[in-house]
Structure formats: structure tokens, C-alpha cells
Design a protein around this motif. Structure first.
Motif, PDB file in Angstrom:
ATOM      1  N   CYS A 113       9.458 -39.223  30.349  1.00 58.76           N
ATOM      2  CA  CYS A 113      10.262 -38.127  30.865  1.00 58.76           C
ATOM      3  C   CYS A 113      10.935 -37.391  29.715  1.00 58.76           C
ATOM      4  CB  CYS A 113      11.309 -38.630  31.858  1.00 58.76           C
ATOM      5  SG  CYS A 113      12.418 -37.348  32.476  1.00 58.76           S
ATOM      6  N   SER A 114      10.857 -36.065  29.741  1.00 59.07           N
ATOM      7  CA  SER A 114      11.570 -35.220  28.791  1.00 59.07           C
ATOM      8  C   SER A 114      12.311 -34.146  29.574  1.00 59.07           C
ATOM      9  CB  SER A 114      10.609 -34.571  27.786  1.00 59.07           C
ATOM     10  OG  SER A 114      10.062 -35.534  26.916  1.00 59.07           O
ATOM     11  N   VAL A 115      13.479 -33.789  29.078  1.00 66.37           N
ATOM     12  CA  VAL A 115      14.310 -32.778  29.734  1.00 66.37           C
ATOM     13  C   VAL A 115      14.617 -31.672  28.735  1.00 66.37           C
ATOM     14  CG1 VAL A 115      16.518 -32.309  30.848  1.00 66.37           C
ATOM     15  CG2 VAL A 115      15.316 -34.432  31.340  1.00 66.37           C
ATOM     16  N   PHE A 116      14.388 -30.436  29.148  1.00 69.34           N
ATOM     17  CA  PHE A 116      14.698 -29.288  28.303  1.00 69.34           C
ATOM     18  C   PHE A 116      15.976 -28.638  28.824  1.00 69.34           C
ATOM     19  CE2 PHE A 116      14.442 -24.747  27.220  1.00 69.34           C
ATOM     20  CZ  PHE A 116      14.321 -24.835  25.838  1.00 69.34           C
ATOM     21  N   SER A 117      17.010 -28.608  27.990  1.00 66.79           N
ATOM     22  CA  SER A 117      18.276 -27.973  28.353  1.00 66.79           C
ATOM     23  C   SER A 117      18.188 -26.489  28.032  1.00 66.79           C
ATOM     24  CB  SER A 117      19.435 -28.619  27.590  1.00 66.79           C
ATOM     25  OG  SER A 117      20.616 -27.859  27.743  1.00 66.79           O
ATOM     26  N   LEU A 118      18.243 -25.648  29.061  1.00 66.78           N
ATOM     27  CA  LEU A 118      18.188 -24.209  28.835  1.00 66.78           C
ATOM     28  C   LEU A 118      19.416 -23.700  28.080  1.00 66.78           C
ATOM     29  CD1 LEU A 118      16.708 -22.975  32.239  1.00 66.78           C
ATOM     30  CD2 LEU A 118      15.555 -23.209  30.057  1.00 66.78           C
TER      31      LEU A 118
END
Length: 438
Positions: free
Chosen positions: A160-165
Motif C-alpha cells: 500500500c502506498s498513499v499520495f498526499s495531495l
């Protein structure tokens, strides 16, 4: 949040001490223990907050930075620039006496991914995720902002990877706390993520909070088959619901089922009327669930408050090749799709449903340069999903996503290694420590 630490069918919880050692990062990835920053894409996090714990950052020893901070874009720099007061002397003796409530309120406004870095400052901050006062303040502050969560499996290991806008940075979140099932991503809402899958031959639904690494399996449905699911969270009521519509293989005889976390059980509702669905994609807004139908042409709407289905004769635009329903804020419902029979004449357009006139009104078109870059071939498939009037496009042939802000009417690319996997599943995600799985 109390002490967490048991492993069972209903979930796995991790103690505060375990989070420090094993928690949200894995040693084999050579990152700190919490949420590791993905270096393959996005901008490097070189802000002062990102270096807390690596050197002495006491106020008395800080130097006034008069140059542009590295790693921040122009918009961020403009925001931070107003807060610099070089003539203010900050003394340790004063700041050491900062009231506990004020400190918790300040920390509650720190982006969730930065909290993991700050936990290395002292023992008090290390145990902050178990502090009820901090979680109370955290639940009252505005959201950190939208993020993109990408889920895939690498050698049967969940990734899982999360991109913070807002931060424009990718973060890696270990997902090895979940059971070893053949499951897939359903969606995310209010800080929780929902999965469904097969444990052997048994269909199960799972809800988790990636930040706190907590999860649990929901009770079995009355008709326990693979269903089309969607999850919605009510933050004011501190509860969530999961709606199960028709069977994924098209069985129209199954009644609609709704799981209520406050009751911890599924309830039976009306069977969806016999219709031909355009796709399995659903959108939820204003307490209504929408699906596209070919026969009769229009939309099927499920009202969560009454438990009944109804049909809306909203005809689709002419020459629509493929369409996705996307939920916006409040009552706004968007339709995204390609128009045109030939590749040279195709274009991507966005419509909004006029609820009064029951018709689709075009509000935007994707610029040709973005359309050609996203879909190189006319037959290529794309995925589309949205949240808070943001619409994200992904394509199988791209290692990046395309984001459209409906309010600002701005198009922008999202680059990063986390979107390059051909079997990855993507959705919008709101990181919250206070999101409860119960």
C-alpha cells in the motif's frame, strides 16, 4: 484508543510499543518505523518537520531561514512565508510550560504522516496515538486533505502506498497486518478502508484503519455471496455502513443488504428491480446510491433512509462509449466518459446531473494533450473515481494519474512508482487516527 494487542478472527491490534518497533514501517524497507516515504515519485520531504528527531530543533537554537525552503512548491512557500517572524525570541523555559490542551491542539493539526516522525522526539509524543485528549482534538480539526491510496499485491504480499495531495509526497504503509486472503479493494470513506474477498471458499468483508493498523471482519451476510459493495462513514455519528447490492455475476434475485456498525449486523431490504446495468461502478452521495442502467435507460437509485430503489430517466449523452459515475460534494453527481466513435474524434468529457430537469449538463472537457497522453489507443481502458469535487483518471498503460479539480477547473499529473503496477487498485483516502472500526 487504549491498549491494542490481540490477534483473532475479528482483528489484529498493535500496542503502542510495537508501533515504535514494528509499527507502520518495516525494517527491511530501510525506512523509519511509521509511514515510510516513497522515494520513487513525488517531491522529497525536506521541510523542517521532516527532520525532527535527527538534530536539535529547540526554539532557542533555530536560525531564521530567509531563503525559500527546499522541497516546497510556490503555493506552499507563499503560505509559510507569512508565518516567519525573525524579531521574535523563543525561549525554552516558556515553551516548556505550554499547556497540555494547547499542545494537543497544535499536534492535532499536524498532517497525520508527520505525526509518525514527531513520535521520536520524546516518550510523551511516542504514546500520543493512545492519548484520548489528542484523539479528541484530532477528530475536531479539518481533514488533512485528500490522498490517493494505491493497493496491490507483490508475490501475494499486500502493498500500500498513499499520495498526499497537500504534501505532494508518496508514503508507504505496510499492509502485512491483514490476513492472507484473496481479497480486493472495495473503497474508502472517513479514514476507513474496506476490502472483500475469499477465505478459502467463504466470502468475507473486512474493514481496517491503515494508520492505526487495526482491522476486523464483518459478520456474514444473509446471502453470503460475492456482492457489489460500497462503504459510507458517518463521522458525526461515529459509525459506518456497508451496502451490498446485486451479485457480481448478475444474480438479480438477491435482496439488498445493509450492514450497520452500531447494530453490528446486516439487515435485508428491497430487491433491486430487474434492470440491465451498464457497469458495476457505483456512486454514493446525499444518502443515495446511484448505478447506471441500459434498460430502462437512466439511473437506479437506492435511498439509504427508506431502503427502497427507484428509477430516474436521465438519458445519457449521445455517442457515449464508456461512462463512470462520480460522487461530488453534497448533492453533486458527475458522469465521466468518452465521446466519439473513431479514435481521431474521441474526447473525454464531464457532465453534472441537473436534479431538477433530470438531465446531464456538460461542465468540462479534457484537453486533447492530456487525453492523448492518458489513452494512447482508442480501445484502452481507463479507471475513474472521485471525492470532494476531485476526479482522478488512471490508465493501464501509464505510471501516473491525471487529476481534475472541478471547482478550480485545473488539470494536473500525479507521478510516482505506486501507480505503475498493472494490478493496482486506487481510491481516494482520508487519513484519520480517530476513525474507529467499531
Amino acid at each position: 484508543m487504549g491498549s491494542i494487542g490481540e490477534s483473532s478472527e475479528s482483528g489484529v491490534r498493535v500496542s503502542g510499543s510495537q508501533l515504535v518497533k514494528n509499527g507502520v514501517f518495516r525494517d527491511e524497507e530501510r525506512c523509519p518505523m511509521q509511514v515510510s516515504q516513497v522515494r520513487g515519485g513525488g517531491s522529497r520531504n525536506t521541510s523542517p518537520l521532516g527532520r525532527v528527531g535527527s538534530r536539535n530543533t529547540s526554539p532557542s537554537r533555530q536560525k531564521v531561514i530567509k531563503t525559500k525552503p527546499r522541497g516546497l512548491d510556490e503555493e506552499t512557500v507563499a503560505t509559510f512565508g507569512k508565518a516567519v517572524h525573525p524579531d521574535v525570541q523563543m525561549e525554552d523555559s516558556i515553551w516548556a510550560m505550554l499547556p497540555e490542551d494547547l499542545l494537543n491542539e497544535i499536534l492535532a493539526r499536524v498532517p497525520p504522516f508527520m505525526i509518525f516522525r514527531l513520535r521520536s522526539v520524546c516518550k510523551r509524543w511516542n504514546s500520543i496515538l493512545q492519548d484520548g485528549s489528542f484523539l479528541k482534538f484530532h477528530s475536531q480539526v479539518p481533514s488533512h486533505g485528500p490522498c490517493l491510496l494505491t493497493f496491490w499485491k507483490n508475490s501475494q504480499t499486500p502493498q500500500c502506498s498513499v499520495f498526499s495531495l497537500p504534501l505532494k509526497t508518496w508514503y508507504r504503509i505496510p499492509f502485512n497486518f491483514l490476513p492472507q486472503w484473496a481479497f480486493w479493494l472495495v473503497g474508502s470513506s472517513g479514514g476507513l478502508v474496506c476490502f472483500s474477498g475469499l477465505d478459502g471458499l467463504t466470502f468475507k468483508t473486512l474493514v481496517c484503519n491503515p494508520l492505526t493498523q487495526t482491522w476486523r471482519v464483518l459478520p456474514s451476510m444473509h446471502y453470503n455471496q460475492q456482492r457489489q459493495l460500497i462503504m459510507v462513514v458517518d463521522r458525526m455519528d461515529r459509525s459506518f455502513k456497508v451496502i451490498a447490492t446485486s451479485d457480481i455475476y448478475g444474480d438479480k434475485s438477491l435482496p439488498t443488504e445493509v450492514y450497520d456498525s452500531k447494530l453490528d449486523k446486516w439487515s435485508l431490504h428491497q430487491i433491486m428491480p430487474a434492470v440491465n446495468l451498464c457497469s458495476s461502478k457505483m456512486a454514493y452521495c446525499d444518502s443515495r446510491l446511484y448505478l447506471e442502467t441500459l434498460s430502462p435507460l437512466g439511473l437506479m437509485v437506492y435511498r439509504l433512509d427508506t431502503g427502497y430503489w427507484e428509477h430516474i430517466p436521465a438519458k445519457f449523452p449521445r455517442s457515449l462509449l464508456d461512462g463512470y459515475l462520480v460522487a461530488g460534494t453534497q448533492k453533486r453527481l458527475f458522469l465521466v466518459g468518452r465521446i466519439g466513435l473513431y479514435s481521431t474524434l474521441q474526447s473525454m468529457r464531464i457532465w453534472e446531473l441537473d436534479h431538477a430537469k433530470i438531465m446531464w449538463v456538460e461542465i468540462s472537457r479534457m484537453p486533447p494533450k492530456y487525453f492523448r497522453a492518458l489513452l494512447r489507443l482508442s480501445a484502452e481502458r481507463f479507471e475513474c473515481f472521485g471525492q470532494d469535487n476531485l476526479i482522478c483518471f488512471t490508465s493501464w498503460n501509464q505510471g501516473k494519474g491525471l487529476l481534475y479539480d472541478v471547482d478550480k477547473k485545473v488539470w494536473s499529473w500525479i507521478a510516482g512508482c505506486a501507480l505503475q503496477s498493472y494490478n493496482s487498485q486506487v481510491c481516494f483516502y482520508e487519513p484519520r487516527f480517530d476513525a474507529s472500526i467499531y
